[in-house]
Motif scaffolding. Structure first.
Motif, PDB file in Angstrom:
ATOM      1  N   GLY A   4      89.372   5.123   8.781  1.00  0.00           N
ATOM      2  CA  GLY A   4      89.330   6.040   7.712  1.00  0.00           C
ATOM      3  C   GLY A   4      87.824   5.931   6.900  1.00  0.00           C
ATOM      4  O   GLY A   4      87.856   4.721   5.820  1.00  0.00           O
ATOM      5  N   GLY A   5      87.408   6.379   6.900  1.00  0.00           N
ATOM      6  CA  GLY A   5      85.517   6.710   6.094  1.00  0.00           C
ATOM      7  C   GLY A   5      84.805   7.079   6.632  1.00  0.00           C
ATOM      8  O   GLY A   5      84.728   7.570   8.234  1.00  0.00           O
ATOM      9  N   ASP A   6      83.550   7.444   6.068  1.00  0.00           N
ATOM     10  CA  ASP A   6      82.350   7.538   7.227  1.00  0.00           C
ATOM     11  C   ASP A   6      82.339   6.473   8.414  1.00  0.00           C
ATOM     12  O   ASP A   6      81.931   5.517   7.794  1.00  0.00           O
ATOM     13  CB  ASP A   6      81.501   7.364   6.012  1.00  0.00           C
ATOM     14  N   ALA A   7      81.724   7.518   9.368  1.00  0.00           N
ATOM     15  CA  ALA A   7      81.211   6.660  10.553  1.00  0.00           C
ATOM     16  C   ALA A   7      80.055   5.534  10.354  1.00  0.00           C
ATOM     17  O   ALA A   7      80.475   4.041  10.952  1.00  0.00           O
ATOM     18  CB  ALA A   7      81.876   6.946  11.689  1.00  0.00           C
ATOM     19  N   VAL A   8      79.033   6.309   9.801  1.00  0.00           N
ATOM     20  CA  VAL A   8      78.419   5.117   9.397  1.00  0.00           C
ATOM     21  C   VAL A   8      78.187   4.500   8.788  1.00  0.00           C
ATOM     22  O   VAL A   8      78.215   2.979   8.931  1.00  0.00           O
ATOM     23  CB  VAL A   8      76.699   6.083   8.936  1.00  0.00           C
ATOM     24  N   GLU A   9      79.341   4.509   7.445  1.00  0.00           N
ATOM     25  CA  GLU A   9      79.742   3.000   6.397  1.00  0.00           C
ATOM     26  C   GLU A   9      80.343   1.616   7.476  1.00  0.00           C
ATOM     27  O   GLU A   9      80.756   0.992   7.132  1.00  0.00           O
ATOM     28  CB  GLU A   9      80.062   4.217   5.537  1.00  0.00           C
ATOM     29  N   THR A  10      81.299   2.835   8.344  1.00  0.00           N
ATOM     30  CA  THR A  10      81.924   2.186   9.083  1.00  0.00           C
ATOM     31  C   THR A  10      81.242   0.904  10.011  1.00  0.00           C
ATOM     32  O   THR A  10      82.117  -0.371   9.939  1.00  0.00           O
ATOM     33  CB  THR A  10      83.292   2.994   9.353  1.00  0.00           C
ATOM     34  N   LEU A  11      80.887   1.689  10.498  1.00  0.00           N
ATOM     35  CA  LEU A  11      79.959   0.670  11.819  1.00  0.00           C
ATOM     36  C   LEU A  11      79.113  -0.186  10.774  1.00  0.00           C
ATOM     37  O   LEU A  11      78.754  -1.255  11.688  1.00  0.00           O
ATOM     38  CB  LEU A  11      79.071   2.119  13.037  1.00  0.00           C
TER      39      LEU A  11
END
Length: 290
Positions: free
Chosen positions: A88-95
Protein backbone atom coordinates in the motif's frame (compact mmCIF):
# COMPACT_ATOMS: atom_id res chain seq x y z
CA UNK A 1 22.03 -13.14 0.59
CA UNK A 2 21.37 -12.64 -3.10
CA UNK A 3 19.66 -9.39 -3.99
CA UNK A 4 16.67 -9.94 -6.30
CA UNK A 5 15.68 -8.43 -9.60
CA UNK A 6 12.61 -6.33 -8.74
CA UNK A 7 9.93 -5.49 -11.30
CA UNK A 8 7.01 -3.14 -10.76
CA UNK A 9 3.66 -4.03 -12.31
CA UNK A 10 0.41 -2.09 -12.67
CA UNK A 11 -1.84 -4.43 -14.63
CA UNK A 12 -0.96 -2.98 -18.04
CA UNK A 13 0.54 -4.77 -21.04
CA UNK A 14 3.60 -2.55 -20.60
CA UNK A 15 3.97 -3.95 -17.10
CA UNK A 16 3.83 -7.50 -18.45
CA UNK A 17 6.54 -6.70 -20.98
CA UNK A 18 8.61 -5.50 -18.04
CA UNK A 19 7.97 -8.86 -16.37
CA UNK A 20 9.21 -10.65 -19.50
CA UNK A 21 12.41 -8.64 -19.39
CA UNK A 22 12.81 -9.15 -15.65
CA UNK A 23 12.43 -12.92 -16.01
CA UNK A 24 15.14 -12.96 -18.63
CA UNK A 25 17.41 -10.71 -16.55
CA UNK A 26 16.96 -12.85 -13.45
CA UNK A 27 17.70 -15.99 -15.44
CA UNK A 28 20.81 -14.54 -17.07
CA UNK A 29 22.19 -13.39 -13.72
CA UNK A 30 21.01 -16.34 -11.65
CA UNK A 31 19.03 -14.15 -9.26
CA UNK A 32 15.56 -14.41 -7.67
CA UNK A 33 12.70 -12.37 -9.13
CA UNK A 34 10.42 -10.19 -7.01
CA UNK A 35 7.20 -8.80 -8.52
CA UNK A 36 5.72 -5.76 -6.77
CA UNK A 37 2.41 -3.97 -7.15
CA UNK A 38 1.76 -0.64 -5.41
CA UNK A 39 -1.85 0.05 -4.46
CA UNK A 40 -2.05 3.84 -4.25
CA UNK A 41 -5.45 3.71 -2.56
CA UNK A 42 -4.09 1.70 0.35
CA UNK A 43 -1.79 2.66 3.16
CA UNK A 44 0.58 0.31 4.99
CA UNK A 45 -0.07 -0.80 8.54
CA UNK A 46 -3.88 -0.66 8.44
CA UNK A 47 -4.82 -4.00 6.97
CA UNK A 48 -3.78 -7.55 6.30
CA UNK A 49 -1.34 -8.81 3.69
CA UNK A 50 0.30 -5.42 3.29
CA UNK A 51 -2.76 -4.04 1.49
CA UNK A 52 -3.60 -1.44 4.10
CA UNK A 53 -7.19 -0.25 4.27
CA UNK A 54 -8.08 -1.14 0.69
CA UNK A 55 -11.59 -2.39 0.09
CA UNK A 56 -12.15 -6.03 -0.97
CA UNK A 57 -12.39 -5.10 -4.68
CA UNK A 58 -9.02 -3.38 -4.40
CA UNK A 59 -7.48 -6.45 -2.77
CA UNK A 60 -9.00 -8.59 -5.49
CA UNK A 61 -7.56 -6.33 -8.18
CA UNK A 62 -4.11 -6.47 -6.61
CA UNK A 63 -4.27 -10.25 -6.38
CA UNK A 64 -5.34 -10.59 -10.01
CA UNK A 65 -2.57 -8.30 -11.22
CA UNK A 66 0.09 -10.20 -9.29
CA UNK A 67 -1.24 -13.63 -10.25
CA UNK A 68 -1.28 -12.67 -13.91
CA UNK A 69 2.28 -11.37 -13.68
CA UNK A 70 3.44 -14.50 -11.84
CA UNK A 71 1.83 -16.78 -14.44
CA UNK A 72 3.56 -14.78 -17.16
CA UNK A 73 6.91 -15.25 -15.42
CA UNK A 74 6.39 -18.95 -14.80
CA UNK A 75 5.25 -19.47 -18.37
CA UNK A 76 8.67 -18.35 -19.57
CA UNK A 77 10.11 -21.52 -18.07
CA UNK A 78 12.42 -19.65 -15.72
CA UNK A 79 14.27 -21.41 -12.92
CA UNK A 80 14.42 -18.19 -10.92
CA UNK A 81 12.68 -18.16 -7.56
CA UNK A 82 9.61 -15.92 -7.89
CA UNK A 83 7.92 -13.93 -5.12
CA UNK A 84 5.11 -11.38 -5.29
CA UNK A 85 3.83 -8.66 -2.99
CA UNK A 86 1.20 -5.93 -3.01
CA UNK A 87 2.22 -2.86 -1.03
CA UNK A 88 0.00 0.00 0.00
CA UNK A 89 1.27 3.45 -0.89
CA UNK A 90 2.69 5.64 -3.62
CA UNK A 91 4.24 3.72 -6.52
CA UNK A 92 7.42 5.79 -6.65
CA UNK A 93 8.12 5.60 -2.92
CA UNK A 94 7.30 1.88 -2.88
CA UNK A 95 9.72 1.10 -5.69
CA UNK A 96 12.40 3.36 -4.25
CA UNK A 97 12.19 1.38 -1.04
CA UNK A 98 12.44 -1.87 -3.02
CA UNK A 99 15.48 -0.51 -4.88
CA UNK A 100 17.44 -0.33 -1.62
CA UNK A 101 17.49 -4.11 -1.53
CA UNK A 102 17.62 -4.98 -5.24
CA UNK A 103 20.28 -5.86 -7.80
CA UNK A 104 18.23 -3.94 -10.36
CA UNK A 105 14.81 -2.31 -10.56
CA UNK A 106 12.79 -2.85 -13.73
CA UNK A 107 9.76 -0.88 -14.93
CA UNK A 108 7.63 -0.84 -18.04
CA UNK A 109 6.96 2.02 -20.37
CA UNK A 110 3.96 2.70 -22.60
CA UNK A 111 4.52 5.46 -25.11
CA UNK A 112 5.80 8.50 -23.24
CA UNK A 113 4.35 7.29 -19.94
CA UNK A 114 5.17 4.59 -17.44
CA UNK A 115 2.47 3.14 -15.17
CA UNK A 116 0.21 5.50 -17.09
CA UNK A 117 -2.73 5.30 -14.74
CA UNK A 118 -0.46 6.34 -11.87
CA UNK A 119 0.69 9.46 -13.69
CA UNK A 120 3.53 10.72 -15.87
CA UNK A 121 7.09 11.09 -14.74
CA UNK A 122 7.47 7.99 -12.59
CA UNK A 123 10.51 6.70 -14.48
CA UNK A 124 12.19 10.08 -14.21
CA UNK A 125 11.65 10.07 -10.45
CA UNK A 126 12.93 6.52 -10.10
CA UNK A 127 15.97 7.19 -12.28
CA UNK A 128 16.70 10.26 -10.20
CA UNK A 129 16.56 8.55 -6.82
CA UNK A 130 16.87 4.76 -7.08
CA UNK A 131 19.75 3.25 -5.11
CA UNK A 132 20.31 0.53 -7.72
CA UNK A 133 20.37 0.47 -11.53
CA UNK A 134 16.97 1.19 -13.09
CA UNK A 135 16.06 -0.58 -16.33
CA UNK A 136 13.19 1.02 -18.24
CA UNK A 137 11.77 -1.52 -20.68
CA UNK A 138 11.10 0.45 -23.84
CA UNK A 139 10.07 -0.91 -27.23
CA UNK A 140 7.07 -2.94 -28.41
CA UNK A 141 6.80 -6.73 -28.19
CA UNK A 142 8.38 -7.19 -31.63
CA UNK A 143 11.36 -5.00 -30.83
CA UNK A 144 11.88 -6.64 -27.44
CA UNK A 145 11.86 -10.13 -28.94
CA UNK A 146 14.73 -9.25 -31.30
CA UNK A 147 18.20 -10.37 -30.30
CA UNK A 148 20.86 -8.06 -31.65
CA UNK A 149 23.56 -9.34 -29.28
CA UNK A 150 24.72 -5.78 -28.77
CA UNK A 151 24.83 -3.63 -25.64
CA UNK A 152 25.44 0.10 -26.13
CA UNK A 153 27.24 2.14 -23.48
CA UNK A 154 26.71 5.88 -23.82
CA UNK A 155 29.58 8.00 -22.51
CA UNK A 156 29.35 11.70 -21.72
CA UNK A 157 31.93 14.46 -21.75
CA UNK A 158 32.96 14.01 -18.12
CA UNK A 159 35.17 11.14 -16.93
CA UNK A 160 32.98 8.05 -16.71
CA UNK A 161 32.46 6.34 -13.35
CA UNK A 162 33.75 2.79 -13.14
CA UNK A 163 30.41 1.30 -11.89
CA UNK A 164 28.62 2.41 -15.06
CA UNK A 165 31.20 0.82 -17.33
CA UNK A 166 31.34 -2.35 -15.20
CA UNK A 167 27.55 -2.68 -15.41
CA UNK A 168 27.72 -2.44 -19.20
CA UNK A 169 30.47 -5.06 -19.39
CA UNK A 170 28.45 -7.37 -17.16
CA UNK A 171 25.29 -6.88 -19.23
CA UNK A 172 27.15 -7.71 -22.43
CA UNK A 173 28.89 -10.67 -20.82
CA UNK A 174 25.76 -12.47 -19.63
CA UNK A 175 24.16 -11.94 -23.05
CA UNK A 176 27.22 -13.07 -24.97
CA UNK A 177 26.93 -9.74 -26.75
CA UNK A 178 29.26 -7.16 -28.22
CA UNK A 179 29.73 -4.05 -26.09
CA UNK A 180 29.68 -0.89 -28.14
CA UNK A 181 30.98 2.16 -26.28
CA UNK A 182 29.77 5.37 -27.89
CA UNK A 183 30.94 8.92 -27.31
CA UNK A 184 29.09 11.63 -29.20
CA UNK A 185 31.00 14.83 -29.89
CA UNK A 186 30.30 18.23 -31.39
CA UNK A 187 32.73 21.02 -32.17
CA UNK A 188 31.75 24.24 -30.35
CA UNK A 189 30.77 27.07 -32.68
CA UNK A 190 33.89 29.10 -31.92
CA UNK A 191 36.07 26.13 -32.93
CA UNK A 192 34.45 25.93 -36.32
CA UNK A 193 36.32 29.11 -37.19
CA UNK A 194 40.06 29.43 -37.31
CA UNK A 195 41.46 29.36 -33.78
CA UNK A 196 45.09 30.32 -33.11
CA UNK A 197 45.50 27.82 -30.26
CA UNK A 198 44.29 24.77 -32.19
CA UNK A 199 46.63 23.00 -34.54
CA UNK A 200 44.94 21.12 -37.36
CA UNK A 201 41.29 20.75 -38.27
CA UNK A 202 39.04 21.68 -35.25
CA UNK A 203 36.54 18.81 -35.79
CA UNK A 204 39.45 16.36 -35.83
CA UNK A 205 40.62 17.83 -32.54
CA UNK A 206 37.18 17.18 -30.98
CA UNK A 207 37.02 13.68 -32.41
CA UNK A 208 40.45 12.83 -31.01
CA UNK A 209 39.34 14.00 -27.56
CA UNK A 210 36.31 11.73 -27.80
CA UNK A 211 38.46 8.77 -28.82
CA UNK A 212 40.78 9.40 -25.87
CA UNK A 213 37.84 9.54 -23.46
CA UNK A 214 36.67 6.16 -24.76
CA UNK A 215 40.09 4.64 -24.23
CA UNK A 216 40.42 6.06 -20.72
CA UNK A 217 36.97 4.82 -19.68
CA UNK A 218 37.40 1.30 -21.05
CA UNK A 219 41.02 0.56 -20.21
CA UNK A 220 40.55 -0.82 -16.68
CA UNK A 221 37.29 -2.74 -17.16
CA UNK A 222 38.49 -4.22 -20.46
CA UNK A 223 41.53 -5.65 -18.66
CA UNK A 224 39.17 -7.26 -16.12
CA UNK A 225 37.04 -8.75 -18.91
CA UNK A 226 39.63 -10.07 -21.37
CA UNK A 227 37.09 -12.15 -23.31
CA UNK A 228 34.75 -9.22 -23.93
CA UNK A 229 34.31 -8.04 -27.50
CA UNK A 230 34.36 -4.25 -27.39
CA UNK A 231 33.74 -1.74 -30.18
CA UNK A 232 34.51 1.95 -29.81
CA UNK A 233 32.61 4.63 -31.72
CA UNK A 234 33.29 8.37 -31.59
CA UNK A 235 30.34 9.86 -33.46
CA UNK A 236 29.65 13.47 -34.38
CA UNK A 237 26.22 14.67 -33.27
CA UNK A 238 23.98 15.33 -30.29
CA UNK A 239 24.39 12.62 -27.67
CA UNK A 240 20.66 11.88 -27.35
CA UNK A 241 20.23 11.69 -31.14
CA UNK A 242 23.29 9.46 -31.58
CA UNK A 243 22.24 7.07 -28.81
CA UNK A 244 18.63 6.93 -29.97
CA UNK A 245 19.87 5.88 -33.40
CA UNK A 246 22.17 3.23 -31.93
CA UNK A 247 19.35 1.92 -29.74
CA UNK A 248 17.45 0.66 -32.79
CA UNK A 249 19.89 -2.23 -33.14
CA UNK A 250 20.73 -2.81 -29.47
CA UNK A 251 19.38 -5.10 -26.76
CA UNK A 252 20.18 -2.61 -24.01
CA UNK A 253 21.37 0.98 -23.73
CA UNK A 254 23.43 1.79 -20.61
CA UNK A 255 23.90 5.35 -19.35
CA UNK A 256 25.14 6.80 -16.08
CA UNK A 257 23.54 9.36 -13.80
CA UNK A 258 25.56 11.21 -11.19
CA UNK A 259 24.37 11.22 -7.58
CA UNK A 260 25.16 14.36 -5.62
CA UNK A 261 25.39 13.73 -1.90
CA UNK A 262 23.09 15.90 0.15
CA UNK A 263 20.52 16.11 -2.64
CA UNK A 264 17.43 13.98 -2.96
CA UNK A 265 17.69 13.44 -6.69
CA UNK A 266 20.21 12.75 -9.40
CA UNK A 267 20.93 15.44 -11.95
CA UNK A 268 19.53 13.60 -14.94
CA UNK A 269 19.59 16.31 -17.55
CA UNK A 270 17.29 16.74 -20.53
CA UNK A 271 19.24 14.31 -22.71
CA UNK A 272 18.89 11.40 -20.30
CA UNK A 273 15.19 12.17 -19.93
CA UNK A 274 14.88 12.19 -23.72
CA UNK A 275 16.44 8.73 -23.90
CA UNK A 276 14.06 7.43 -21.24
CA UNK A 277 11.20 8.61 -23.43
CA UNK A 278 12.43 7.80 -26.93
CA UNK A 279 14.99 4.98 -26.90
CA UNK A 280 14.05 2.06 -29.17
CA UNK A 281 15.38 -0.49 -26.67
CA UNK A 282 15.42 -0.86 -22.87
CA UNK A 283 17.51 1.73 -21.04
CA UNK A 284 19.61 1.05 -17.93
CA UNK A 285 20.32 4.11 -15.79
CA UNK A 286 23.20 3.37 -13.43
CA UNK A 287 23.71 5.77 -10.49
CA UNK A 288 27.20 6.74 -9.45
CA UNK A 289 29.02 9.19 -7.23
CA UNK A 290 30.76 12.31 -8.61
Amino acid sequence: MELPIVVGVDGSDAGLRAVDWAVSEAGLRGLPLRIVYADVRARPGKGAAGLGSATPPDRDAARRILERAARRAQGAGTEAKISTEAVGGDAVETLLDEARHAAALITGCRGRDTFVRLGRGINRSLAARAACPLIVVRGDATALSARHRRVVLGLGAAPVARPVVEFAFGAAEVRNAVLEAVRAWRAPAHELRAHPLIVGDPPVHQRDRAVQLLEDALRGPAADHPKAVVCRAAVEGRVDTVLRTRSTTADLLVIGAKRHYGRTELSLGRRIEALLQHSACPVAVVPHSP
